[in-house]
Design a protein around this motif. Sequence first.
Motif, PDB file in Angstrom:
ATOM      1  N   ASN A 119       0.844  -1.207   0.000  1.00 28.68           N
ATOM      2  CA  ASN A 119       0.000   0.000   0.000  1.00 28.68           C
ATOM      3  C   ASN A 119       0.874   1.250   0.000  1.00 28.68           C
ATOM      4  O   ASN A 119       0.621   2.215  -0.727  1.00 28.68           O
ATOM      5  CB  ASN A 119      -0.881   0.030   1.256  1.00 28.68           C
ATOM      6  CG  ASN A 119      -2.252  -0.586   1.040  1.00 28.68           C
ATOM      7  OD1 ASN A 119      -2.529  -1.131  -0.021  1.00 28.68           O
ATOM      8  ND2 ASN A 119      -3.098  -0.504   2.049  1.00 28.68           N
ATOM      9  N   SER A 120       1.901   1.196   0.836  1.00 25.17           N
ATOM     10  CA  SER A 120       2.785   2.347   0.957  1.00 25.17           C
ATOM     11  C   SER A 120       3.540   2.604  -0.348  1.00 25.17           C
ATOM     12  O   SER A 120       3.649   3.745  -0.812  1.00 25.17           O
ATOM     13  CB  SER A 120       3.750   2.076   2.114  1.00 25.17           C
ATOM     14  OG  SER A 120       4.726   3.051   2.140  1.00 25.17           O
ATOM     15  N   ARG A 121       4.049   1.536  -0.966  1.00 19.09           N
ATOM     16  CA  ARG A 121       4.802   1.723  -2.226  1.00 19.09           C
ATOM     17  C   ARG A 121       3.920   2.294  -3.340  1.00 19.09           C
ATOM     18  O   ARG A 121       4.332   3.167  -4.091  1.00 19.09           O
ATOM     19  CB  ARG A 121       5.375   0.379  -2.705  1.00 19.09           C
ATOM     20  CG  ARG A 121       6.620   0.011  -1.968  1.00 19.09           C
ATOM     21  CD  ARG A 121       7.239  -1.246  -2.517  1.00 19.09           C
ATOM     22  NE  ARG A 121       8.106  -1.814  -1.498  1.00 19.09           N
ATOM     23  CZ  ARG A 121       8.857  -2.885  -1.659  1.00 19.09           C
ATOM     24  NH1 ARG A 121       8.842  -3.527  -2.817  1.00 19.09           N
ATOM     25  NH2 ARG A 121       9.614  -3.330  -0.692  1.00 19.09           N
ATOM     26  N   ILE A 122       2.718   1.760  -3.428  1.00 22.94           N
ATOM     27  CA  ILE A 122       1.816   2.253  -4.488  1.00 22.94           C
ATOM     28  C   ILE A 122       1.467   3.730  -4.230  1.00 22.94           C
ATOM     29  O   ILE A 122       1.488   4.557  -5.146  1.00 22.94           O
ATOM     30  CB  ILE A 122       0.531   1.387  -4.580  1.00 22.94           C
ATOM     31  CG1 ILE A 122       0.884  -0.050  -4.939  1.00 22.94           C
ATOM     32  CG2 ILE A 122      -0.427   1.965  -5.628  1.00 22.94           C
ATOM     33  CD1 ILE A 122      -0.266  -1.044  -4.812  1.00 22.94           C
ATOM     34  N   SER A 123       1.182   4.040  -2.961  1.00 24.19           N
ATOM     35  CA  SER A 123       0.864   5.442  -2.635  1.00 24.19           C
ATOM     36  C   SER A 123       2.027   6.347  -2.995  1.00 24.19           C
ATOM     37  O   SER A 123       1.844   7.434  -3.559  1.00 24.19           O
ATOM     38  CB  SER A 123       0.574   5.596  -1.141  1.00 24.19           C
ATOM     39  OG  SER A 123      -0.494   4.789  -0.760  1.00 24.19           O
ATOM     40  N   LYS A 124       3.226   5.894  -2.662  1.00 22.48           N
ATOM     41  CA  LYS A 124       4.425   6.702  -2.921  1.00 22.48           C
ATOM     42  C   LYS A 124       4.561   6.988  -4.418  1.00 22.48           C
ATOM     43  O   LYS A 124       4.857   8.113  -4.830  1.00 22.48           O
ATOM     44  CB  LYS A 124       5.654   5.948  -2.408  1.00 22.48           C
ATOM     45  CG  LYS A 124       6.829   6.834  -2.134  1.00 22.48           C
ATOM     46  CD  LYS A 124       7.915   6.096  -1.361  1.00 22.48           C
ATOM     47  CE  LYS A 124       7.986   6.587   0.062  1.00 22.48           C
ATOM     48  NZ  LYS A 124       8.954   5.948   0.902  1.00 22.48           N
ATOM     49  N   ILE A 125       4.340   5.980  -5.233  1.00 24.26           N
ATOM     50  CA  ILE A 125       4.445   6.176  -6.688  1.00 24.26           C
ATOM     51  C   ILE A 125       3.400   7.210  -7.133  1.00 24.26           C
ATOM     52  O   ILE A 125       3.702   8.145  -7.871  1.00 24.26           O
ATOM     53  CB  ILE A 125       4.258   4.839  -7.454  1.00 24.26           C
ATOM     54  CG1 ILE A 125       5.429   3.903  -7.150  1.00 24.26           C
ATOM     55  CG2 ILE A 125       4.122   5.085  -8.962  1.00 24.26           C
ATOM     56  CD1 ILE A 125       5.234   2.470  -7.614  1.00 24.26           C
ATOM     57  N   ALA A 126       2.178   7.051  -6.643  1.00 17.84           N
ATOM     58  CA  ALA A 126       1.102   7.982  -7.042  1.00 17.84           C
ATOM     59  C   ALA A 126       1.443   9.412  -6.611  1.00 17.84           C
ATOM     60  O   ALA A 126       1.316  10.354  -7.409  1.00 17.84           O
ATOM     61  CB  ALA A 126      -0.225   7.539  -6.428  1.00 17.84           C
ATOM     62  N   PHE A 127       1.913   9.579  -5.369  1.00 22.29           N
ATOM     63  CA  PHE A 127       2.255  10.939  -4.904  1.00 22.29           C
ATOM     64  C   PHE A 127       3.445  11.496  -5.683  1.00 22.29           C
ATOM     65  O   PHE A 127       3.462  12.670  -6.048  1.00 22.29           O
ATOM     66  CB  PHE A 127       2.530  10.945  -3.395  1.00 22.29           C
ATOM     67  CG  PHE A 127       1.293  10.788  -2.555  1.00 22.29           C
ATOM     68  CD1 PHE A 127       0.214  11.677  -2.695  1.00 22.29           C
ATOM     69  CD2 PHE A 127       1.179   9.768  -1.625  1.00 22.29           C
ATOM     70  CE1 PHE A 127      -0.936  11.543  -1.926  1.00 22.29           C
ATOM     71  CE2 PHE A 127       0.033   9.625  -0.851  1.00 22.29           C
ATOM     72  CZ  PHE A 127      -1.021  10.518  -1.003  1.00 22.29           C
ATOM     73  N   ASN A 128       4.429  10.643  -5.938  1.00 20.35           N
ATOM     74  CA  ASN A 128       5.586  11.125  -6.708  1.00 20.35           C
ATOM     75  C   ASN A 128       5.200  11.561  -8.121  1.00 20.35           C
ATOM     76  O   ASN A 128       5.824  12.436  -8.705  1.00 20.35           O
ATOM     77  CB  ASN A 128       6.665  10.033  -6.794  1.00 20.35           C
ATOM     78  CG  ASN A 128       7.654  10.142  -5.656  1.00 20.35           C
ATOM     79  OD1 ASN A 128       7.982  11.239  -5.212  1.00 20.35           O
ATOM     80  ND2 ASN A 128       8.122   9.007  -5.158  1.00 20.35           N
ATOM     81  N   LYS A 129       4.171  10.929  -8.664  1.00 23.52           N
ATOM     82  CA  LYS A 129       3.707  11.306 -10.012  1.00 23.52           C
ATOM     83  C   LYS A 129       2.893  12.594  -9.985  1.00 23.52           C
ATOM     84  O   LYS A 129       2.552  13.138 -11.024  1.00 23.52           O
ATOM     85  CB  LYS A 129       2.840  10.189 -10.620  1.00 23.52           C
ATOM     86  CG  LYS A 129       3.588   8.920 -10.935  1.00 23.52           C
ATOM     87  CD  LYS A 129       4.403   9.064 -12.208  1.00 23.52           C
ATOM     88  CE  LYS A 129       5.209   7.805 -12.475  1.00 23.52           C
ATOM     89  NZ  LYS A 129       6.328   8.032 -13.396  1.00 23.52           N
ATOM     90  N   GLY A 130       2.498  13.013  -8.790  1.00 20.96           N
ATOM     91  CA  GLY A 130       1.758  14.281  -8.716  1.00 20.96           C
ATOM     92  C   GLY A 130       0.360  14.176  -8.147  1.00 20.96           C
ATOM     93  O   GLY A 130      -0.381  15.169  -8.123  1.00 20.96           O
TER      94      GLY A 130
END
Length: 217
Positions: free
Chosen positions: A70-81
């Motif tokens: 969950n954390s990794r997916i969230s991180k990718i989404a936040f990093n993408k904007g």
Amino acid sequence: MQKQNGLIFAADLKERRKTLNLTRKISDYIDAVKVNYPLVLSTGAEIISDLSDITDVIADFKLADVPHINSRISKIAFNKGASAVICHAFTGEESLKSCTKTASEFDGEVYSVVNMSHPGSEDVMDSSLPKLCEISKKADIDGVIAPGNQPDKIEMIKNKIDTKILSPGIGAQGGKGKKAISAGADYIIVGRSIYDSTDPVKSAKKIRDNIKMYYSN
Ligand code: 3DU
């Protein structure tokens, strides 16, 4: 997400250009665009960055995994904007907390799903509603997703958890924006009634105008 319109566009399309053009055209009537698997799997995660140049992006991957994923997916989404992610509450406090912890590193938001709008959601989710609200509270979420086509549930959820409510299930799924807002929803989420309409820009404006007088800032 700054509230100006009370409307979130569910961009469940498959085409990048069409999505960007439409989101741009209706940007004055919406407060955010919500992306889900149909769009992201069709166009790639870069669509999050592209849309974030236009408006706030809510990444609706309905995260329901073990905490580190969950954390990794969230991180990718936040990093993408992305400005926010949507997670299921049923996986429990630790999974949900992994999202809120990650969000805090990005000044992002987390919305948890505590009930759903489709027939059959009552099979499991209704009896768990109090628990899902409790888990969401403990995980310090920024708001919840609650069915816009069931105003009674919105009221029930509002009484259980004092937080923002985002409600899908409006239009194509039978819900009425005014009723959802009057019941306590802060935002309505609308997809097909905008992008499948013959005049999507006019429809977005009309949906926004219809709810505007019912919400308080
Ligand atoms: O029915 P519409 O076309 O307005 O799309 C609704 C969107 O909201 C869609 O992206 C779907 O994944 C999401 N959603 C629900 O429809 C119902 C829920 O309970 C939760 C999310």
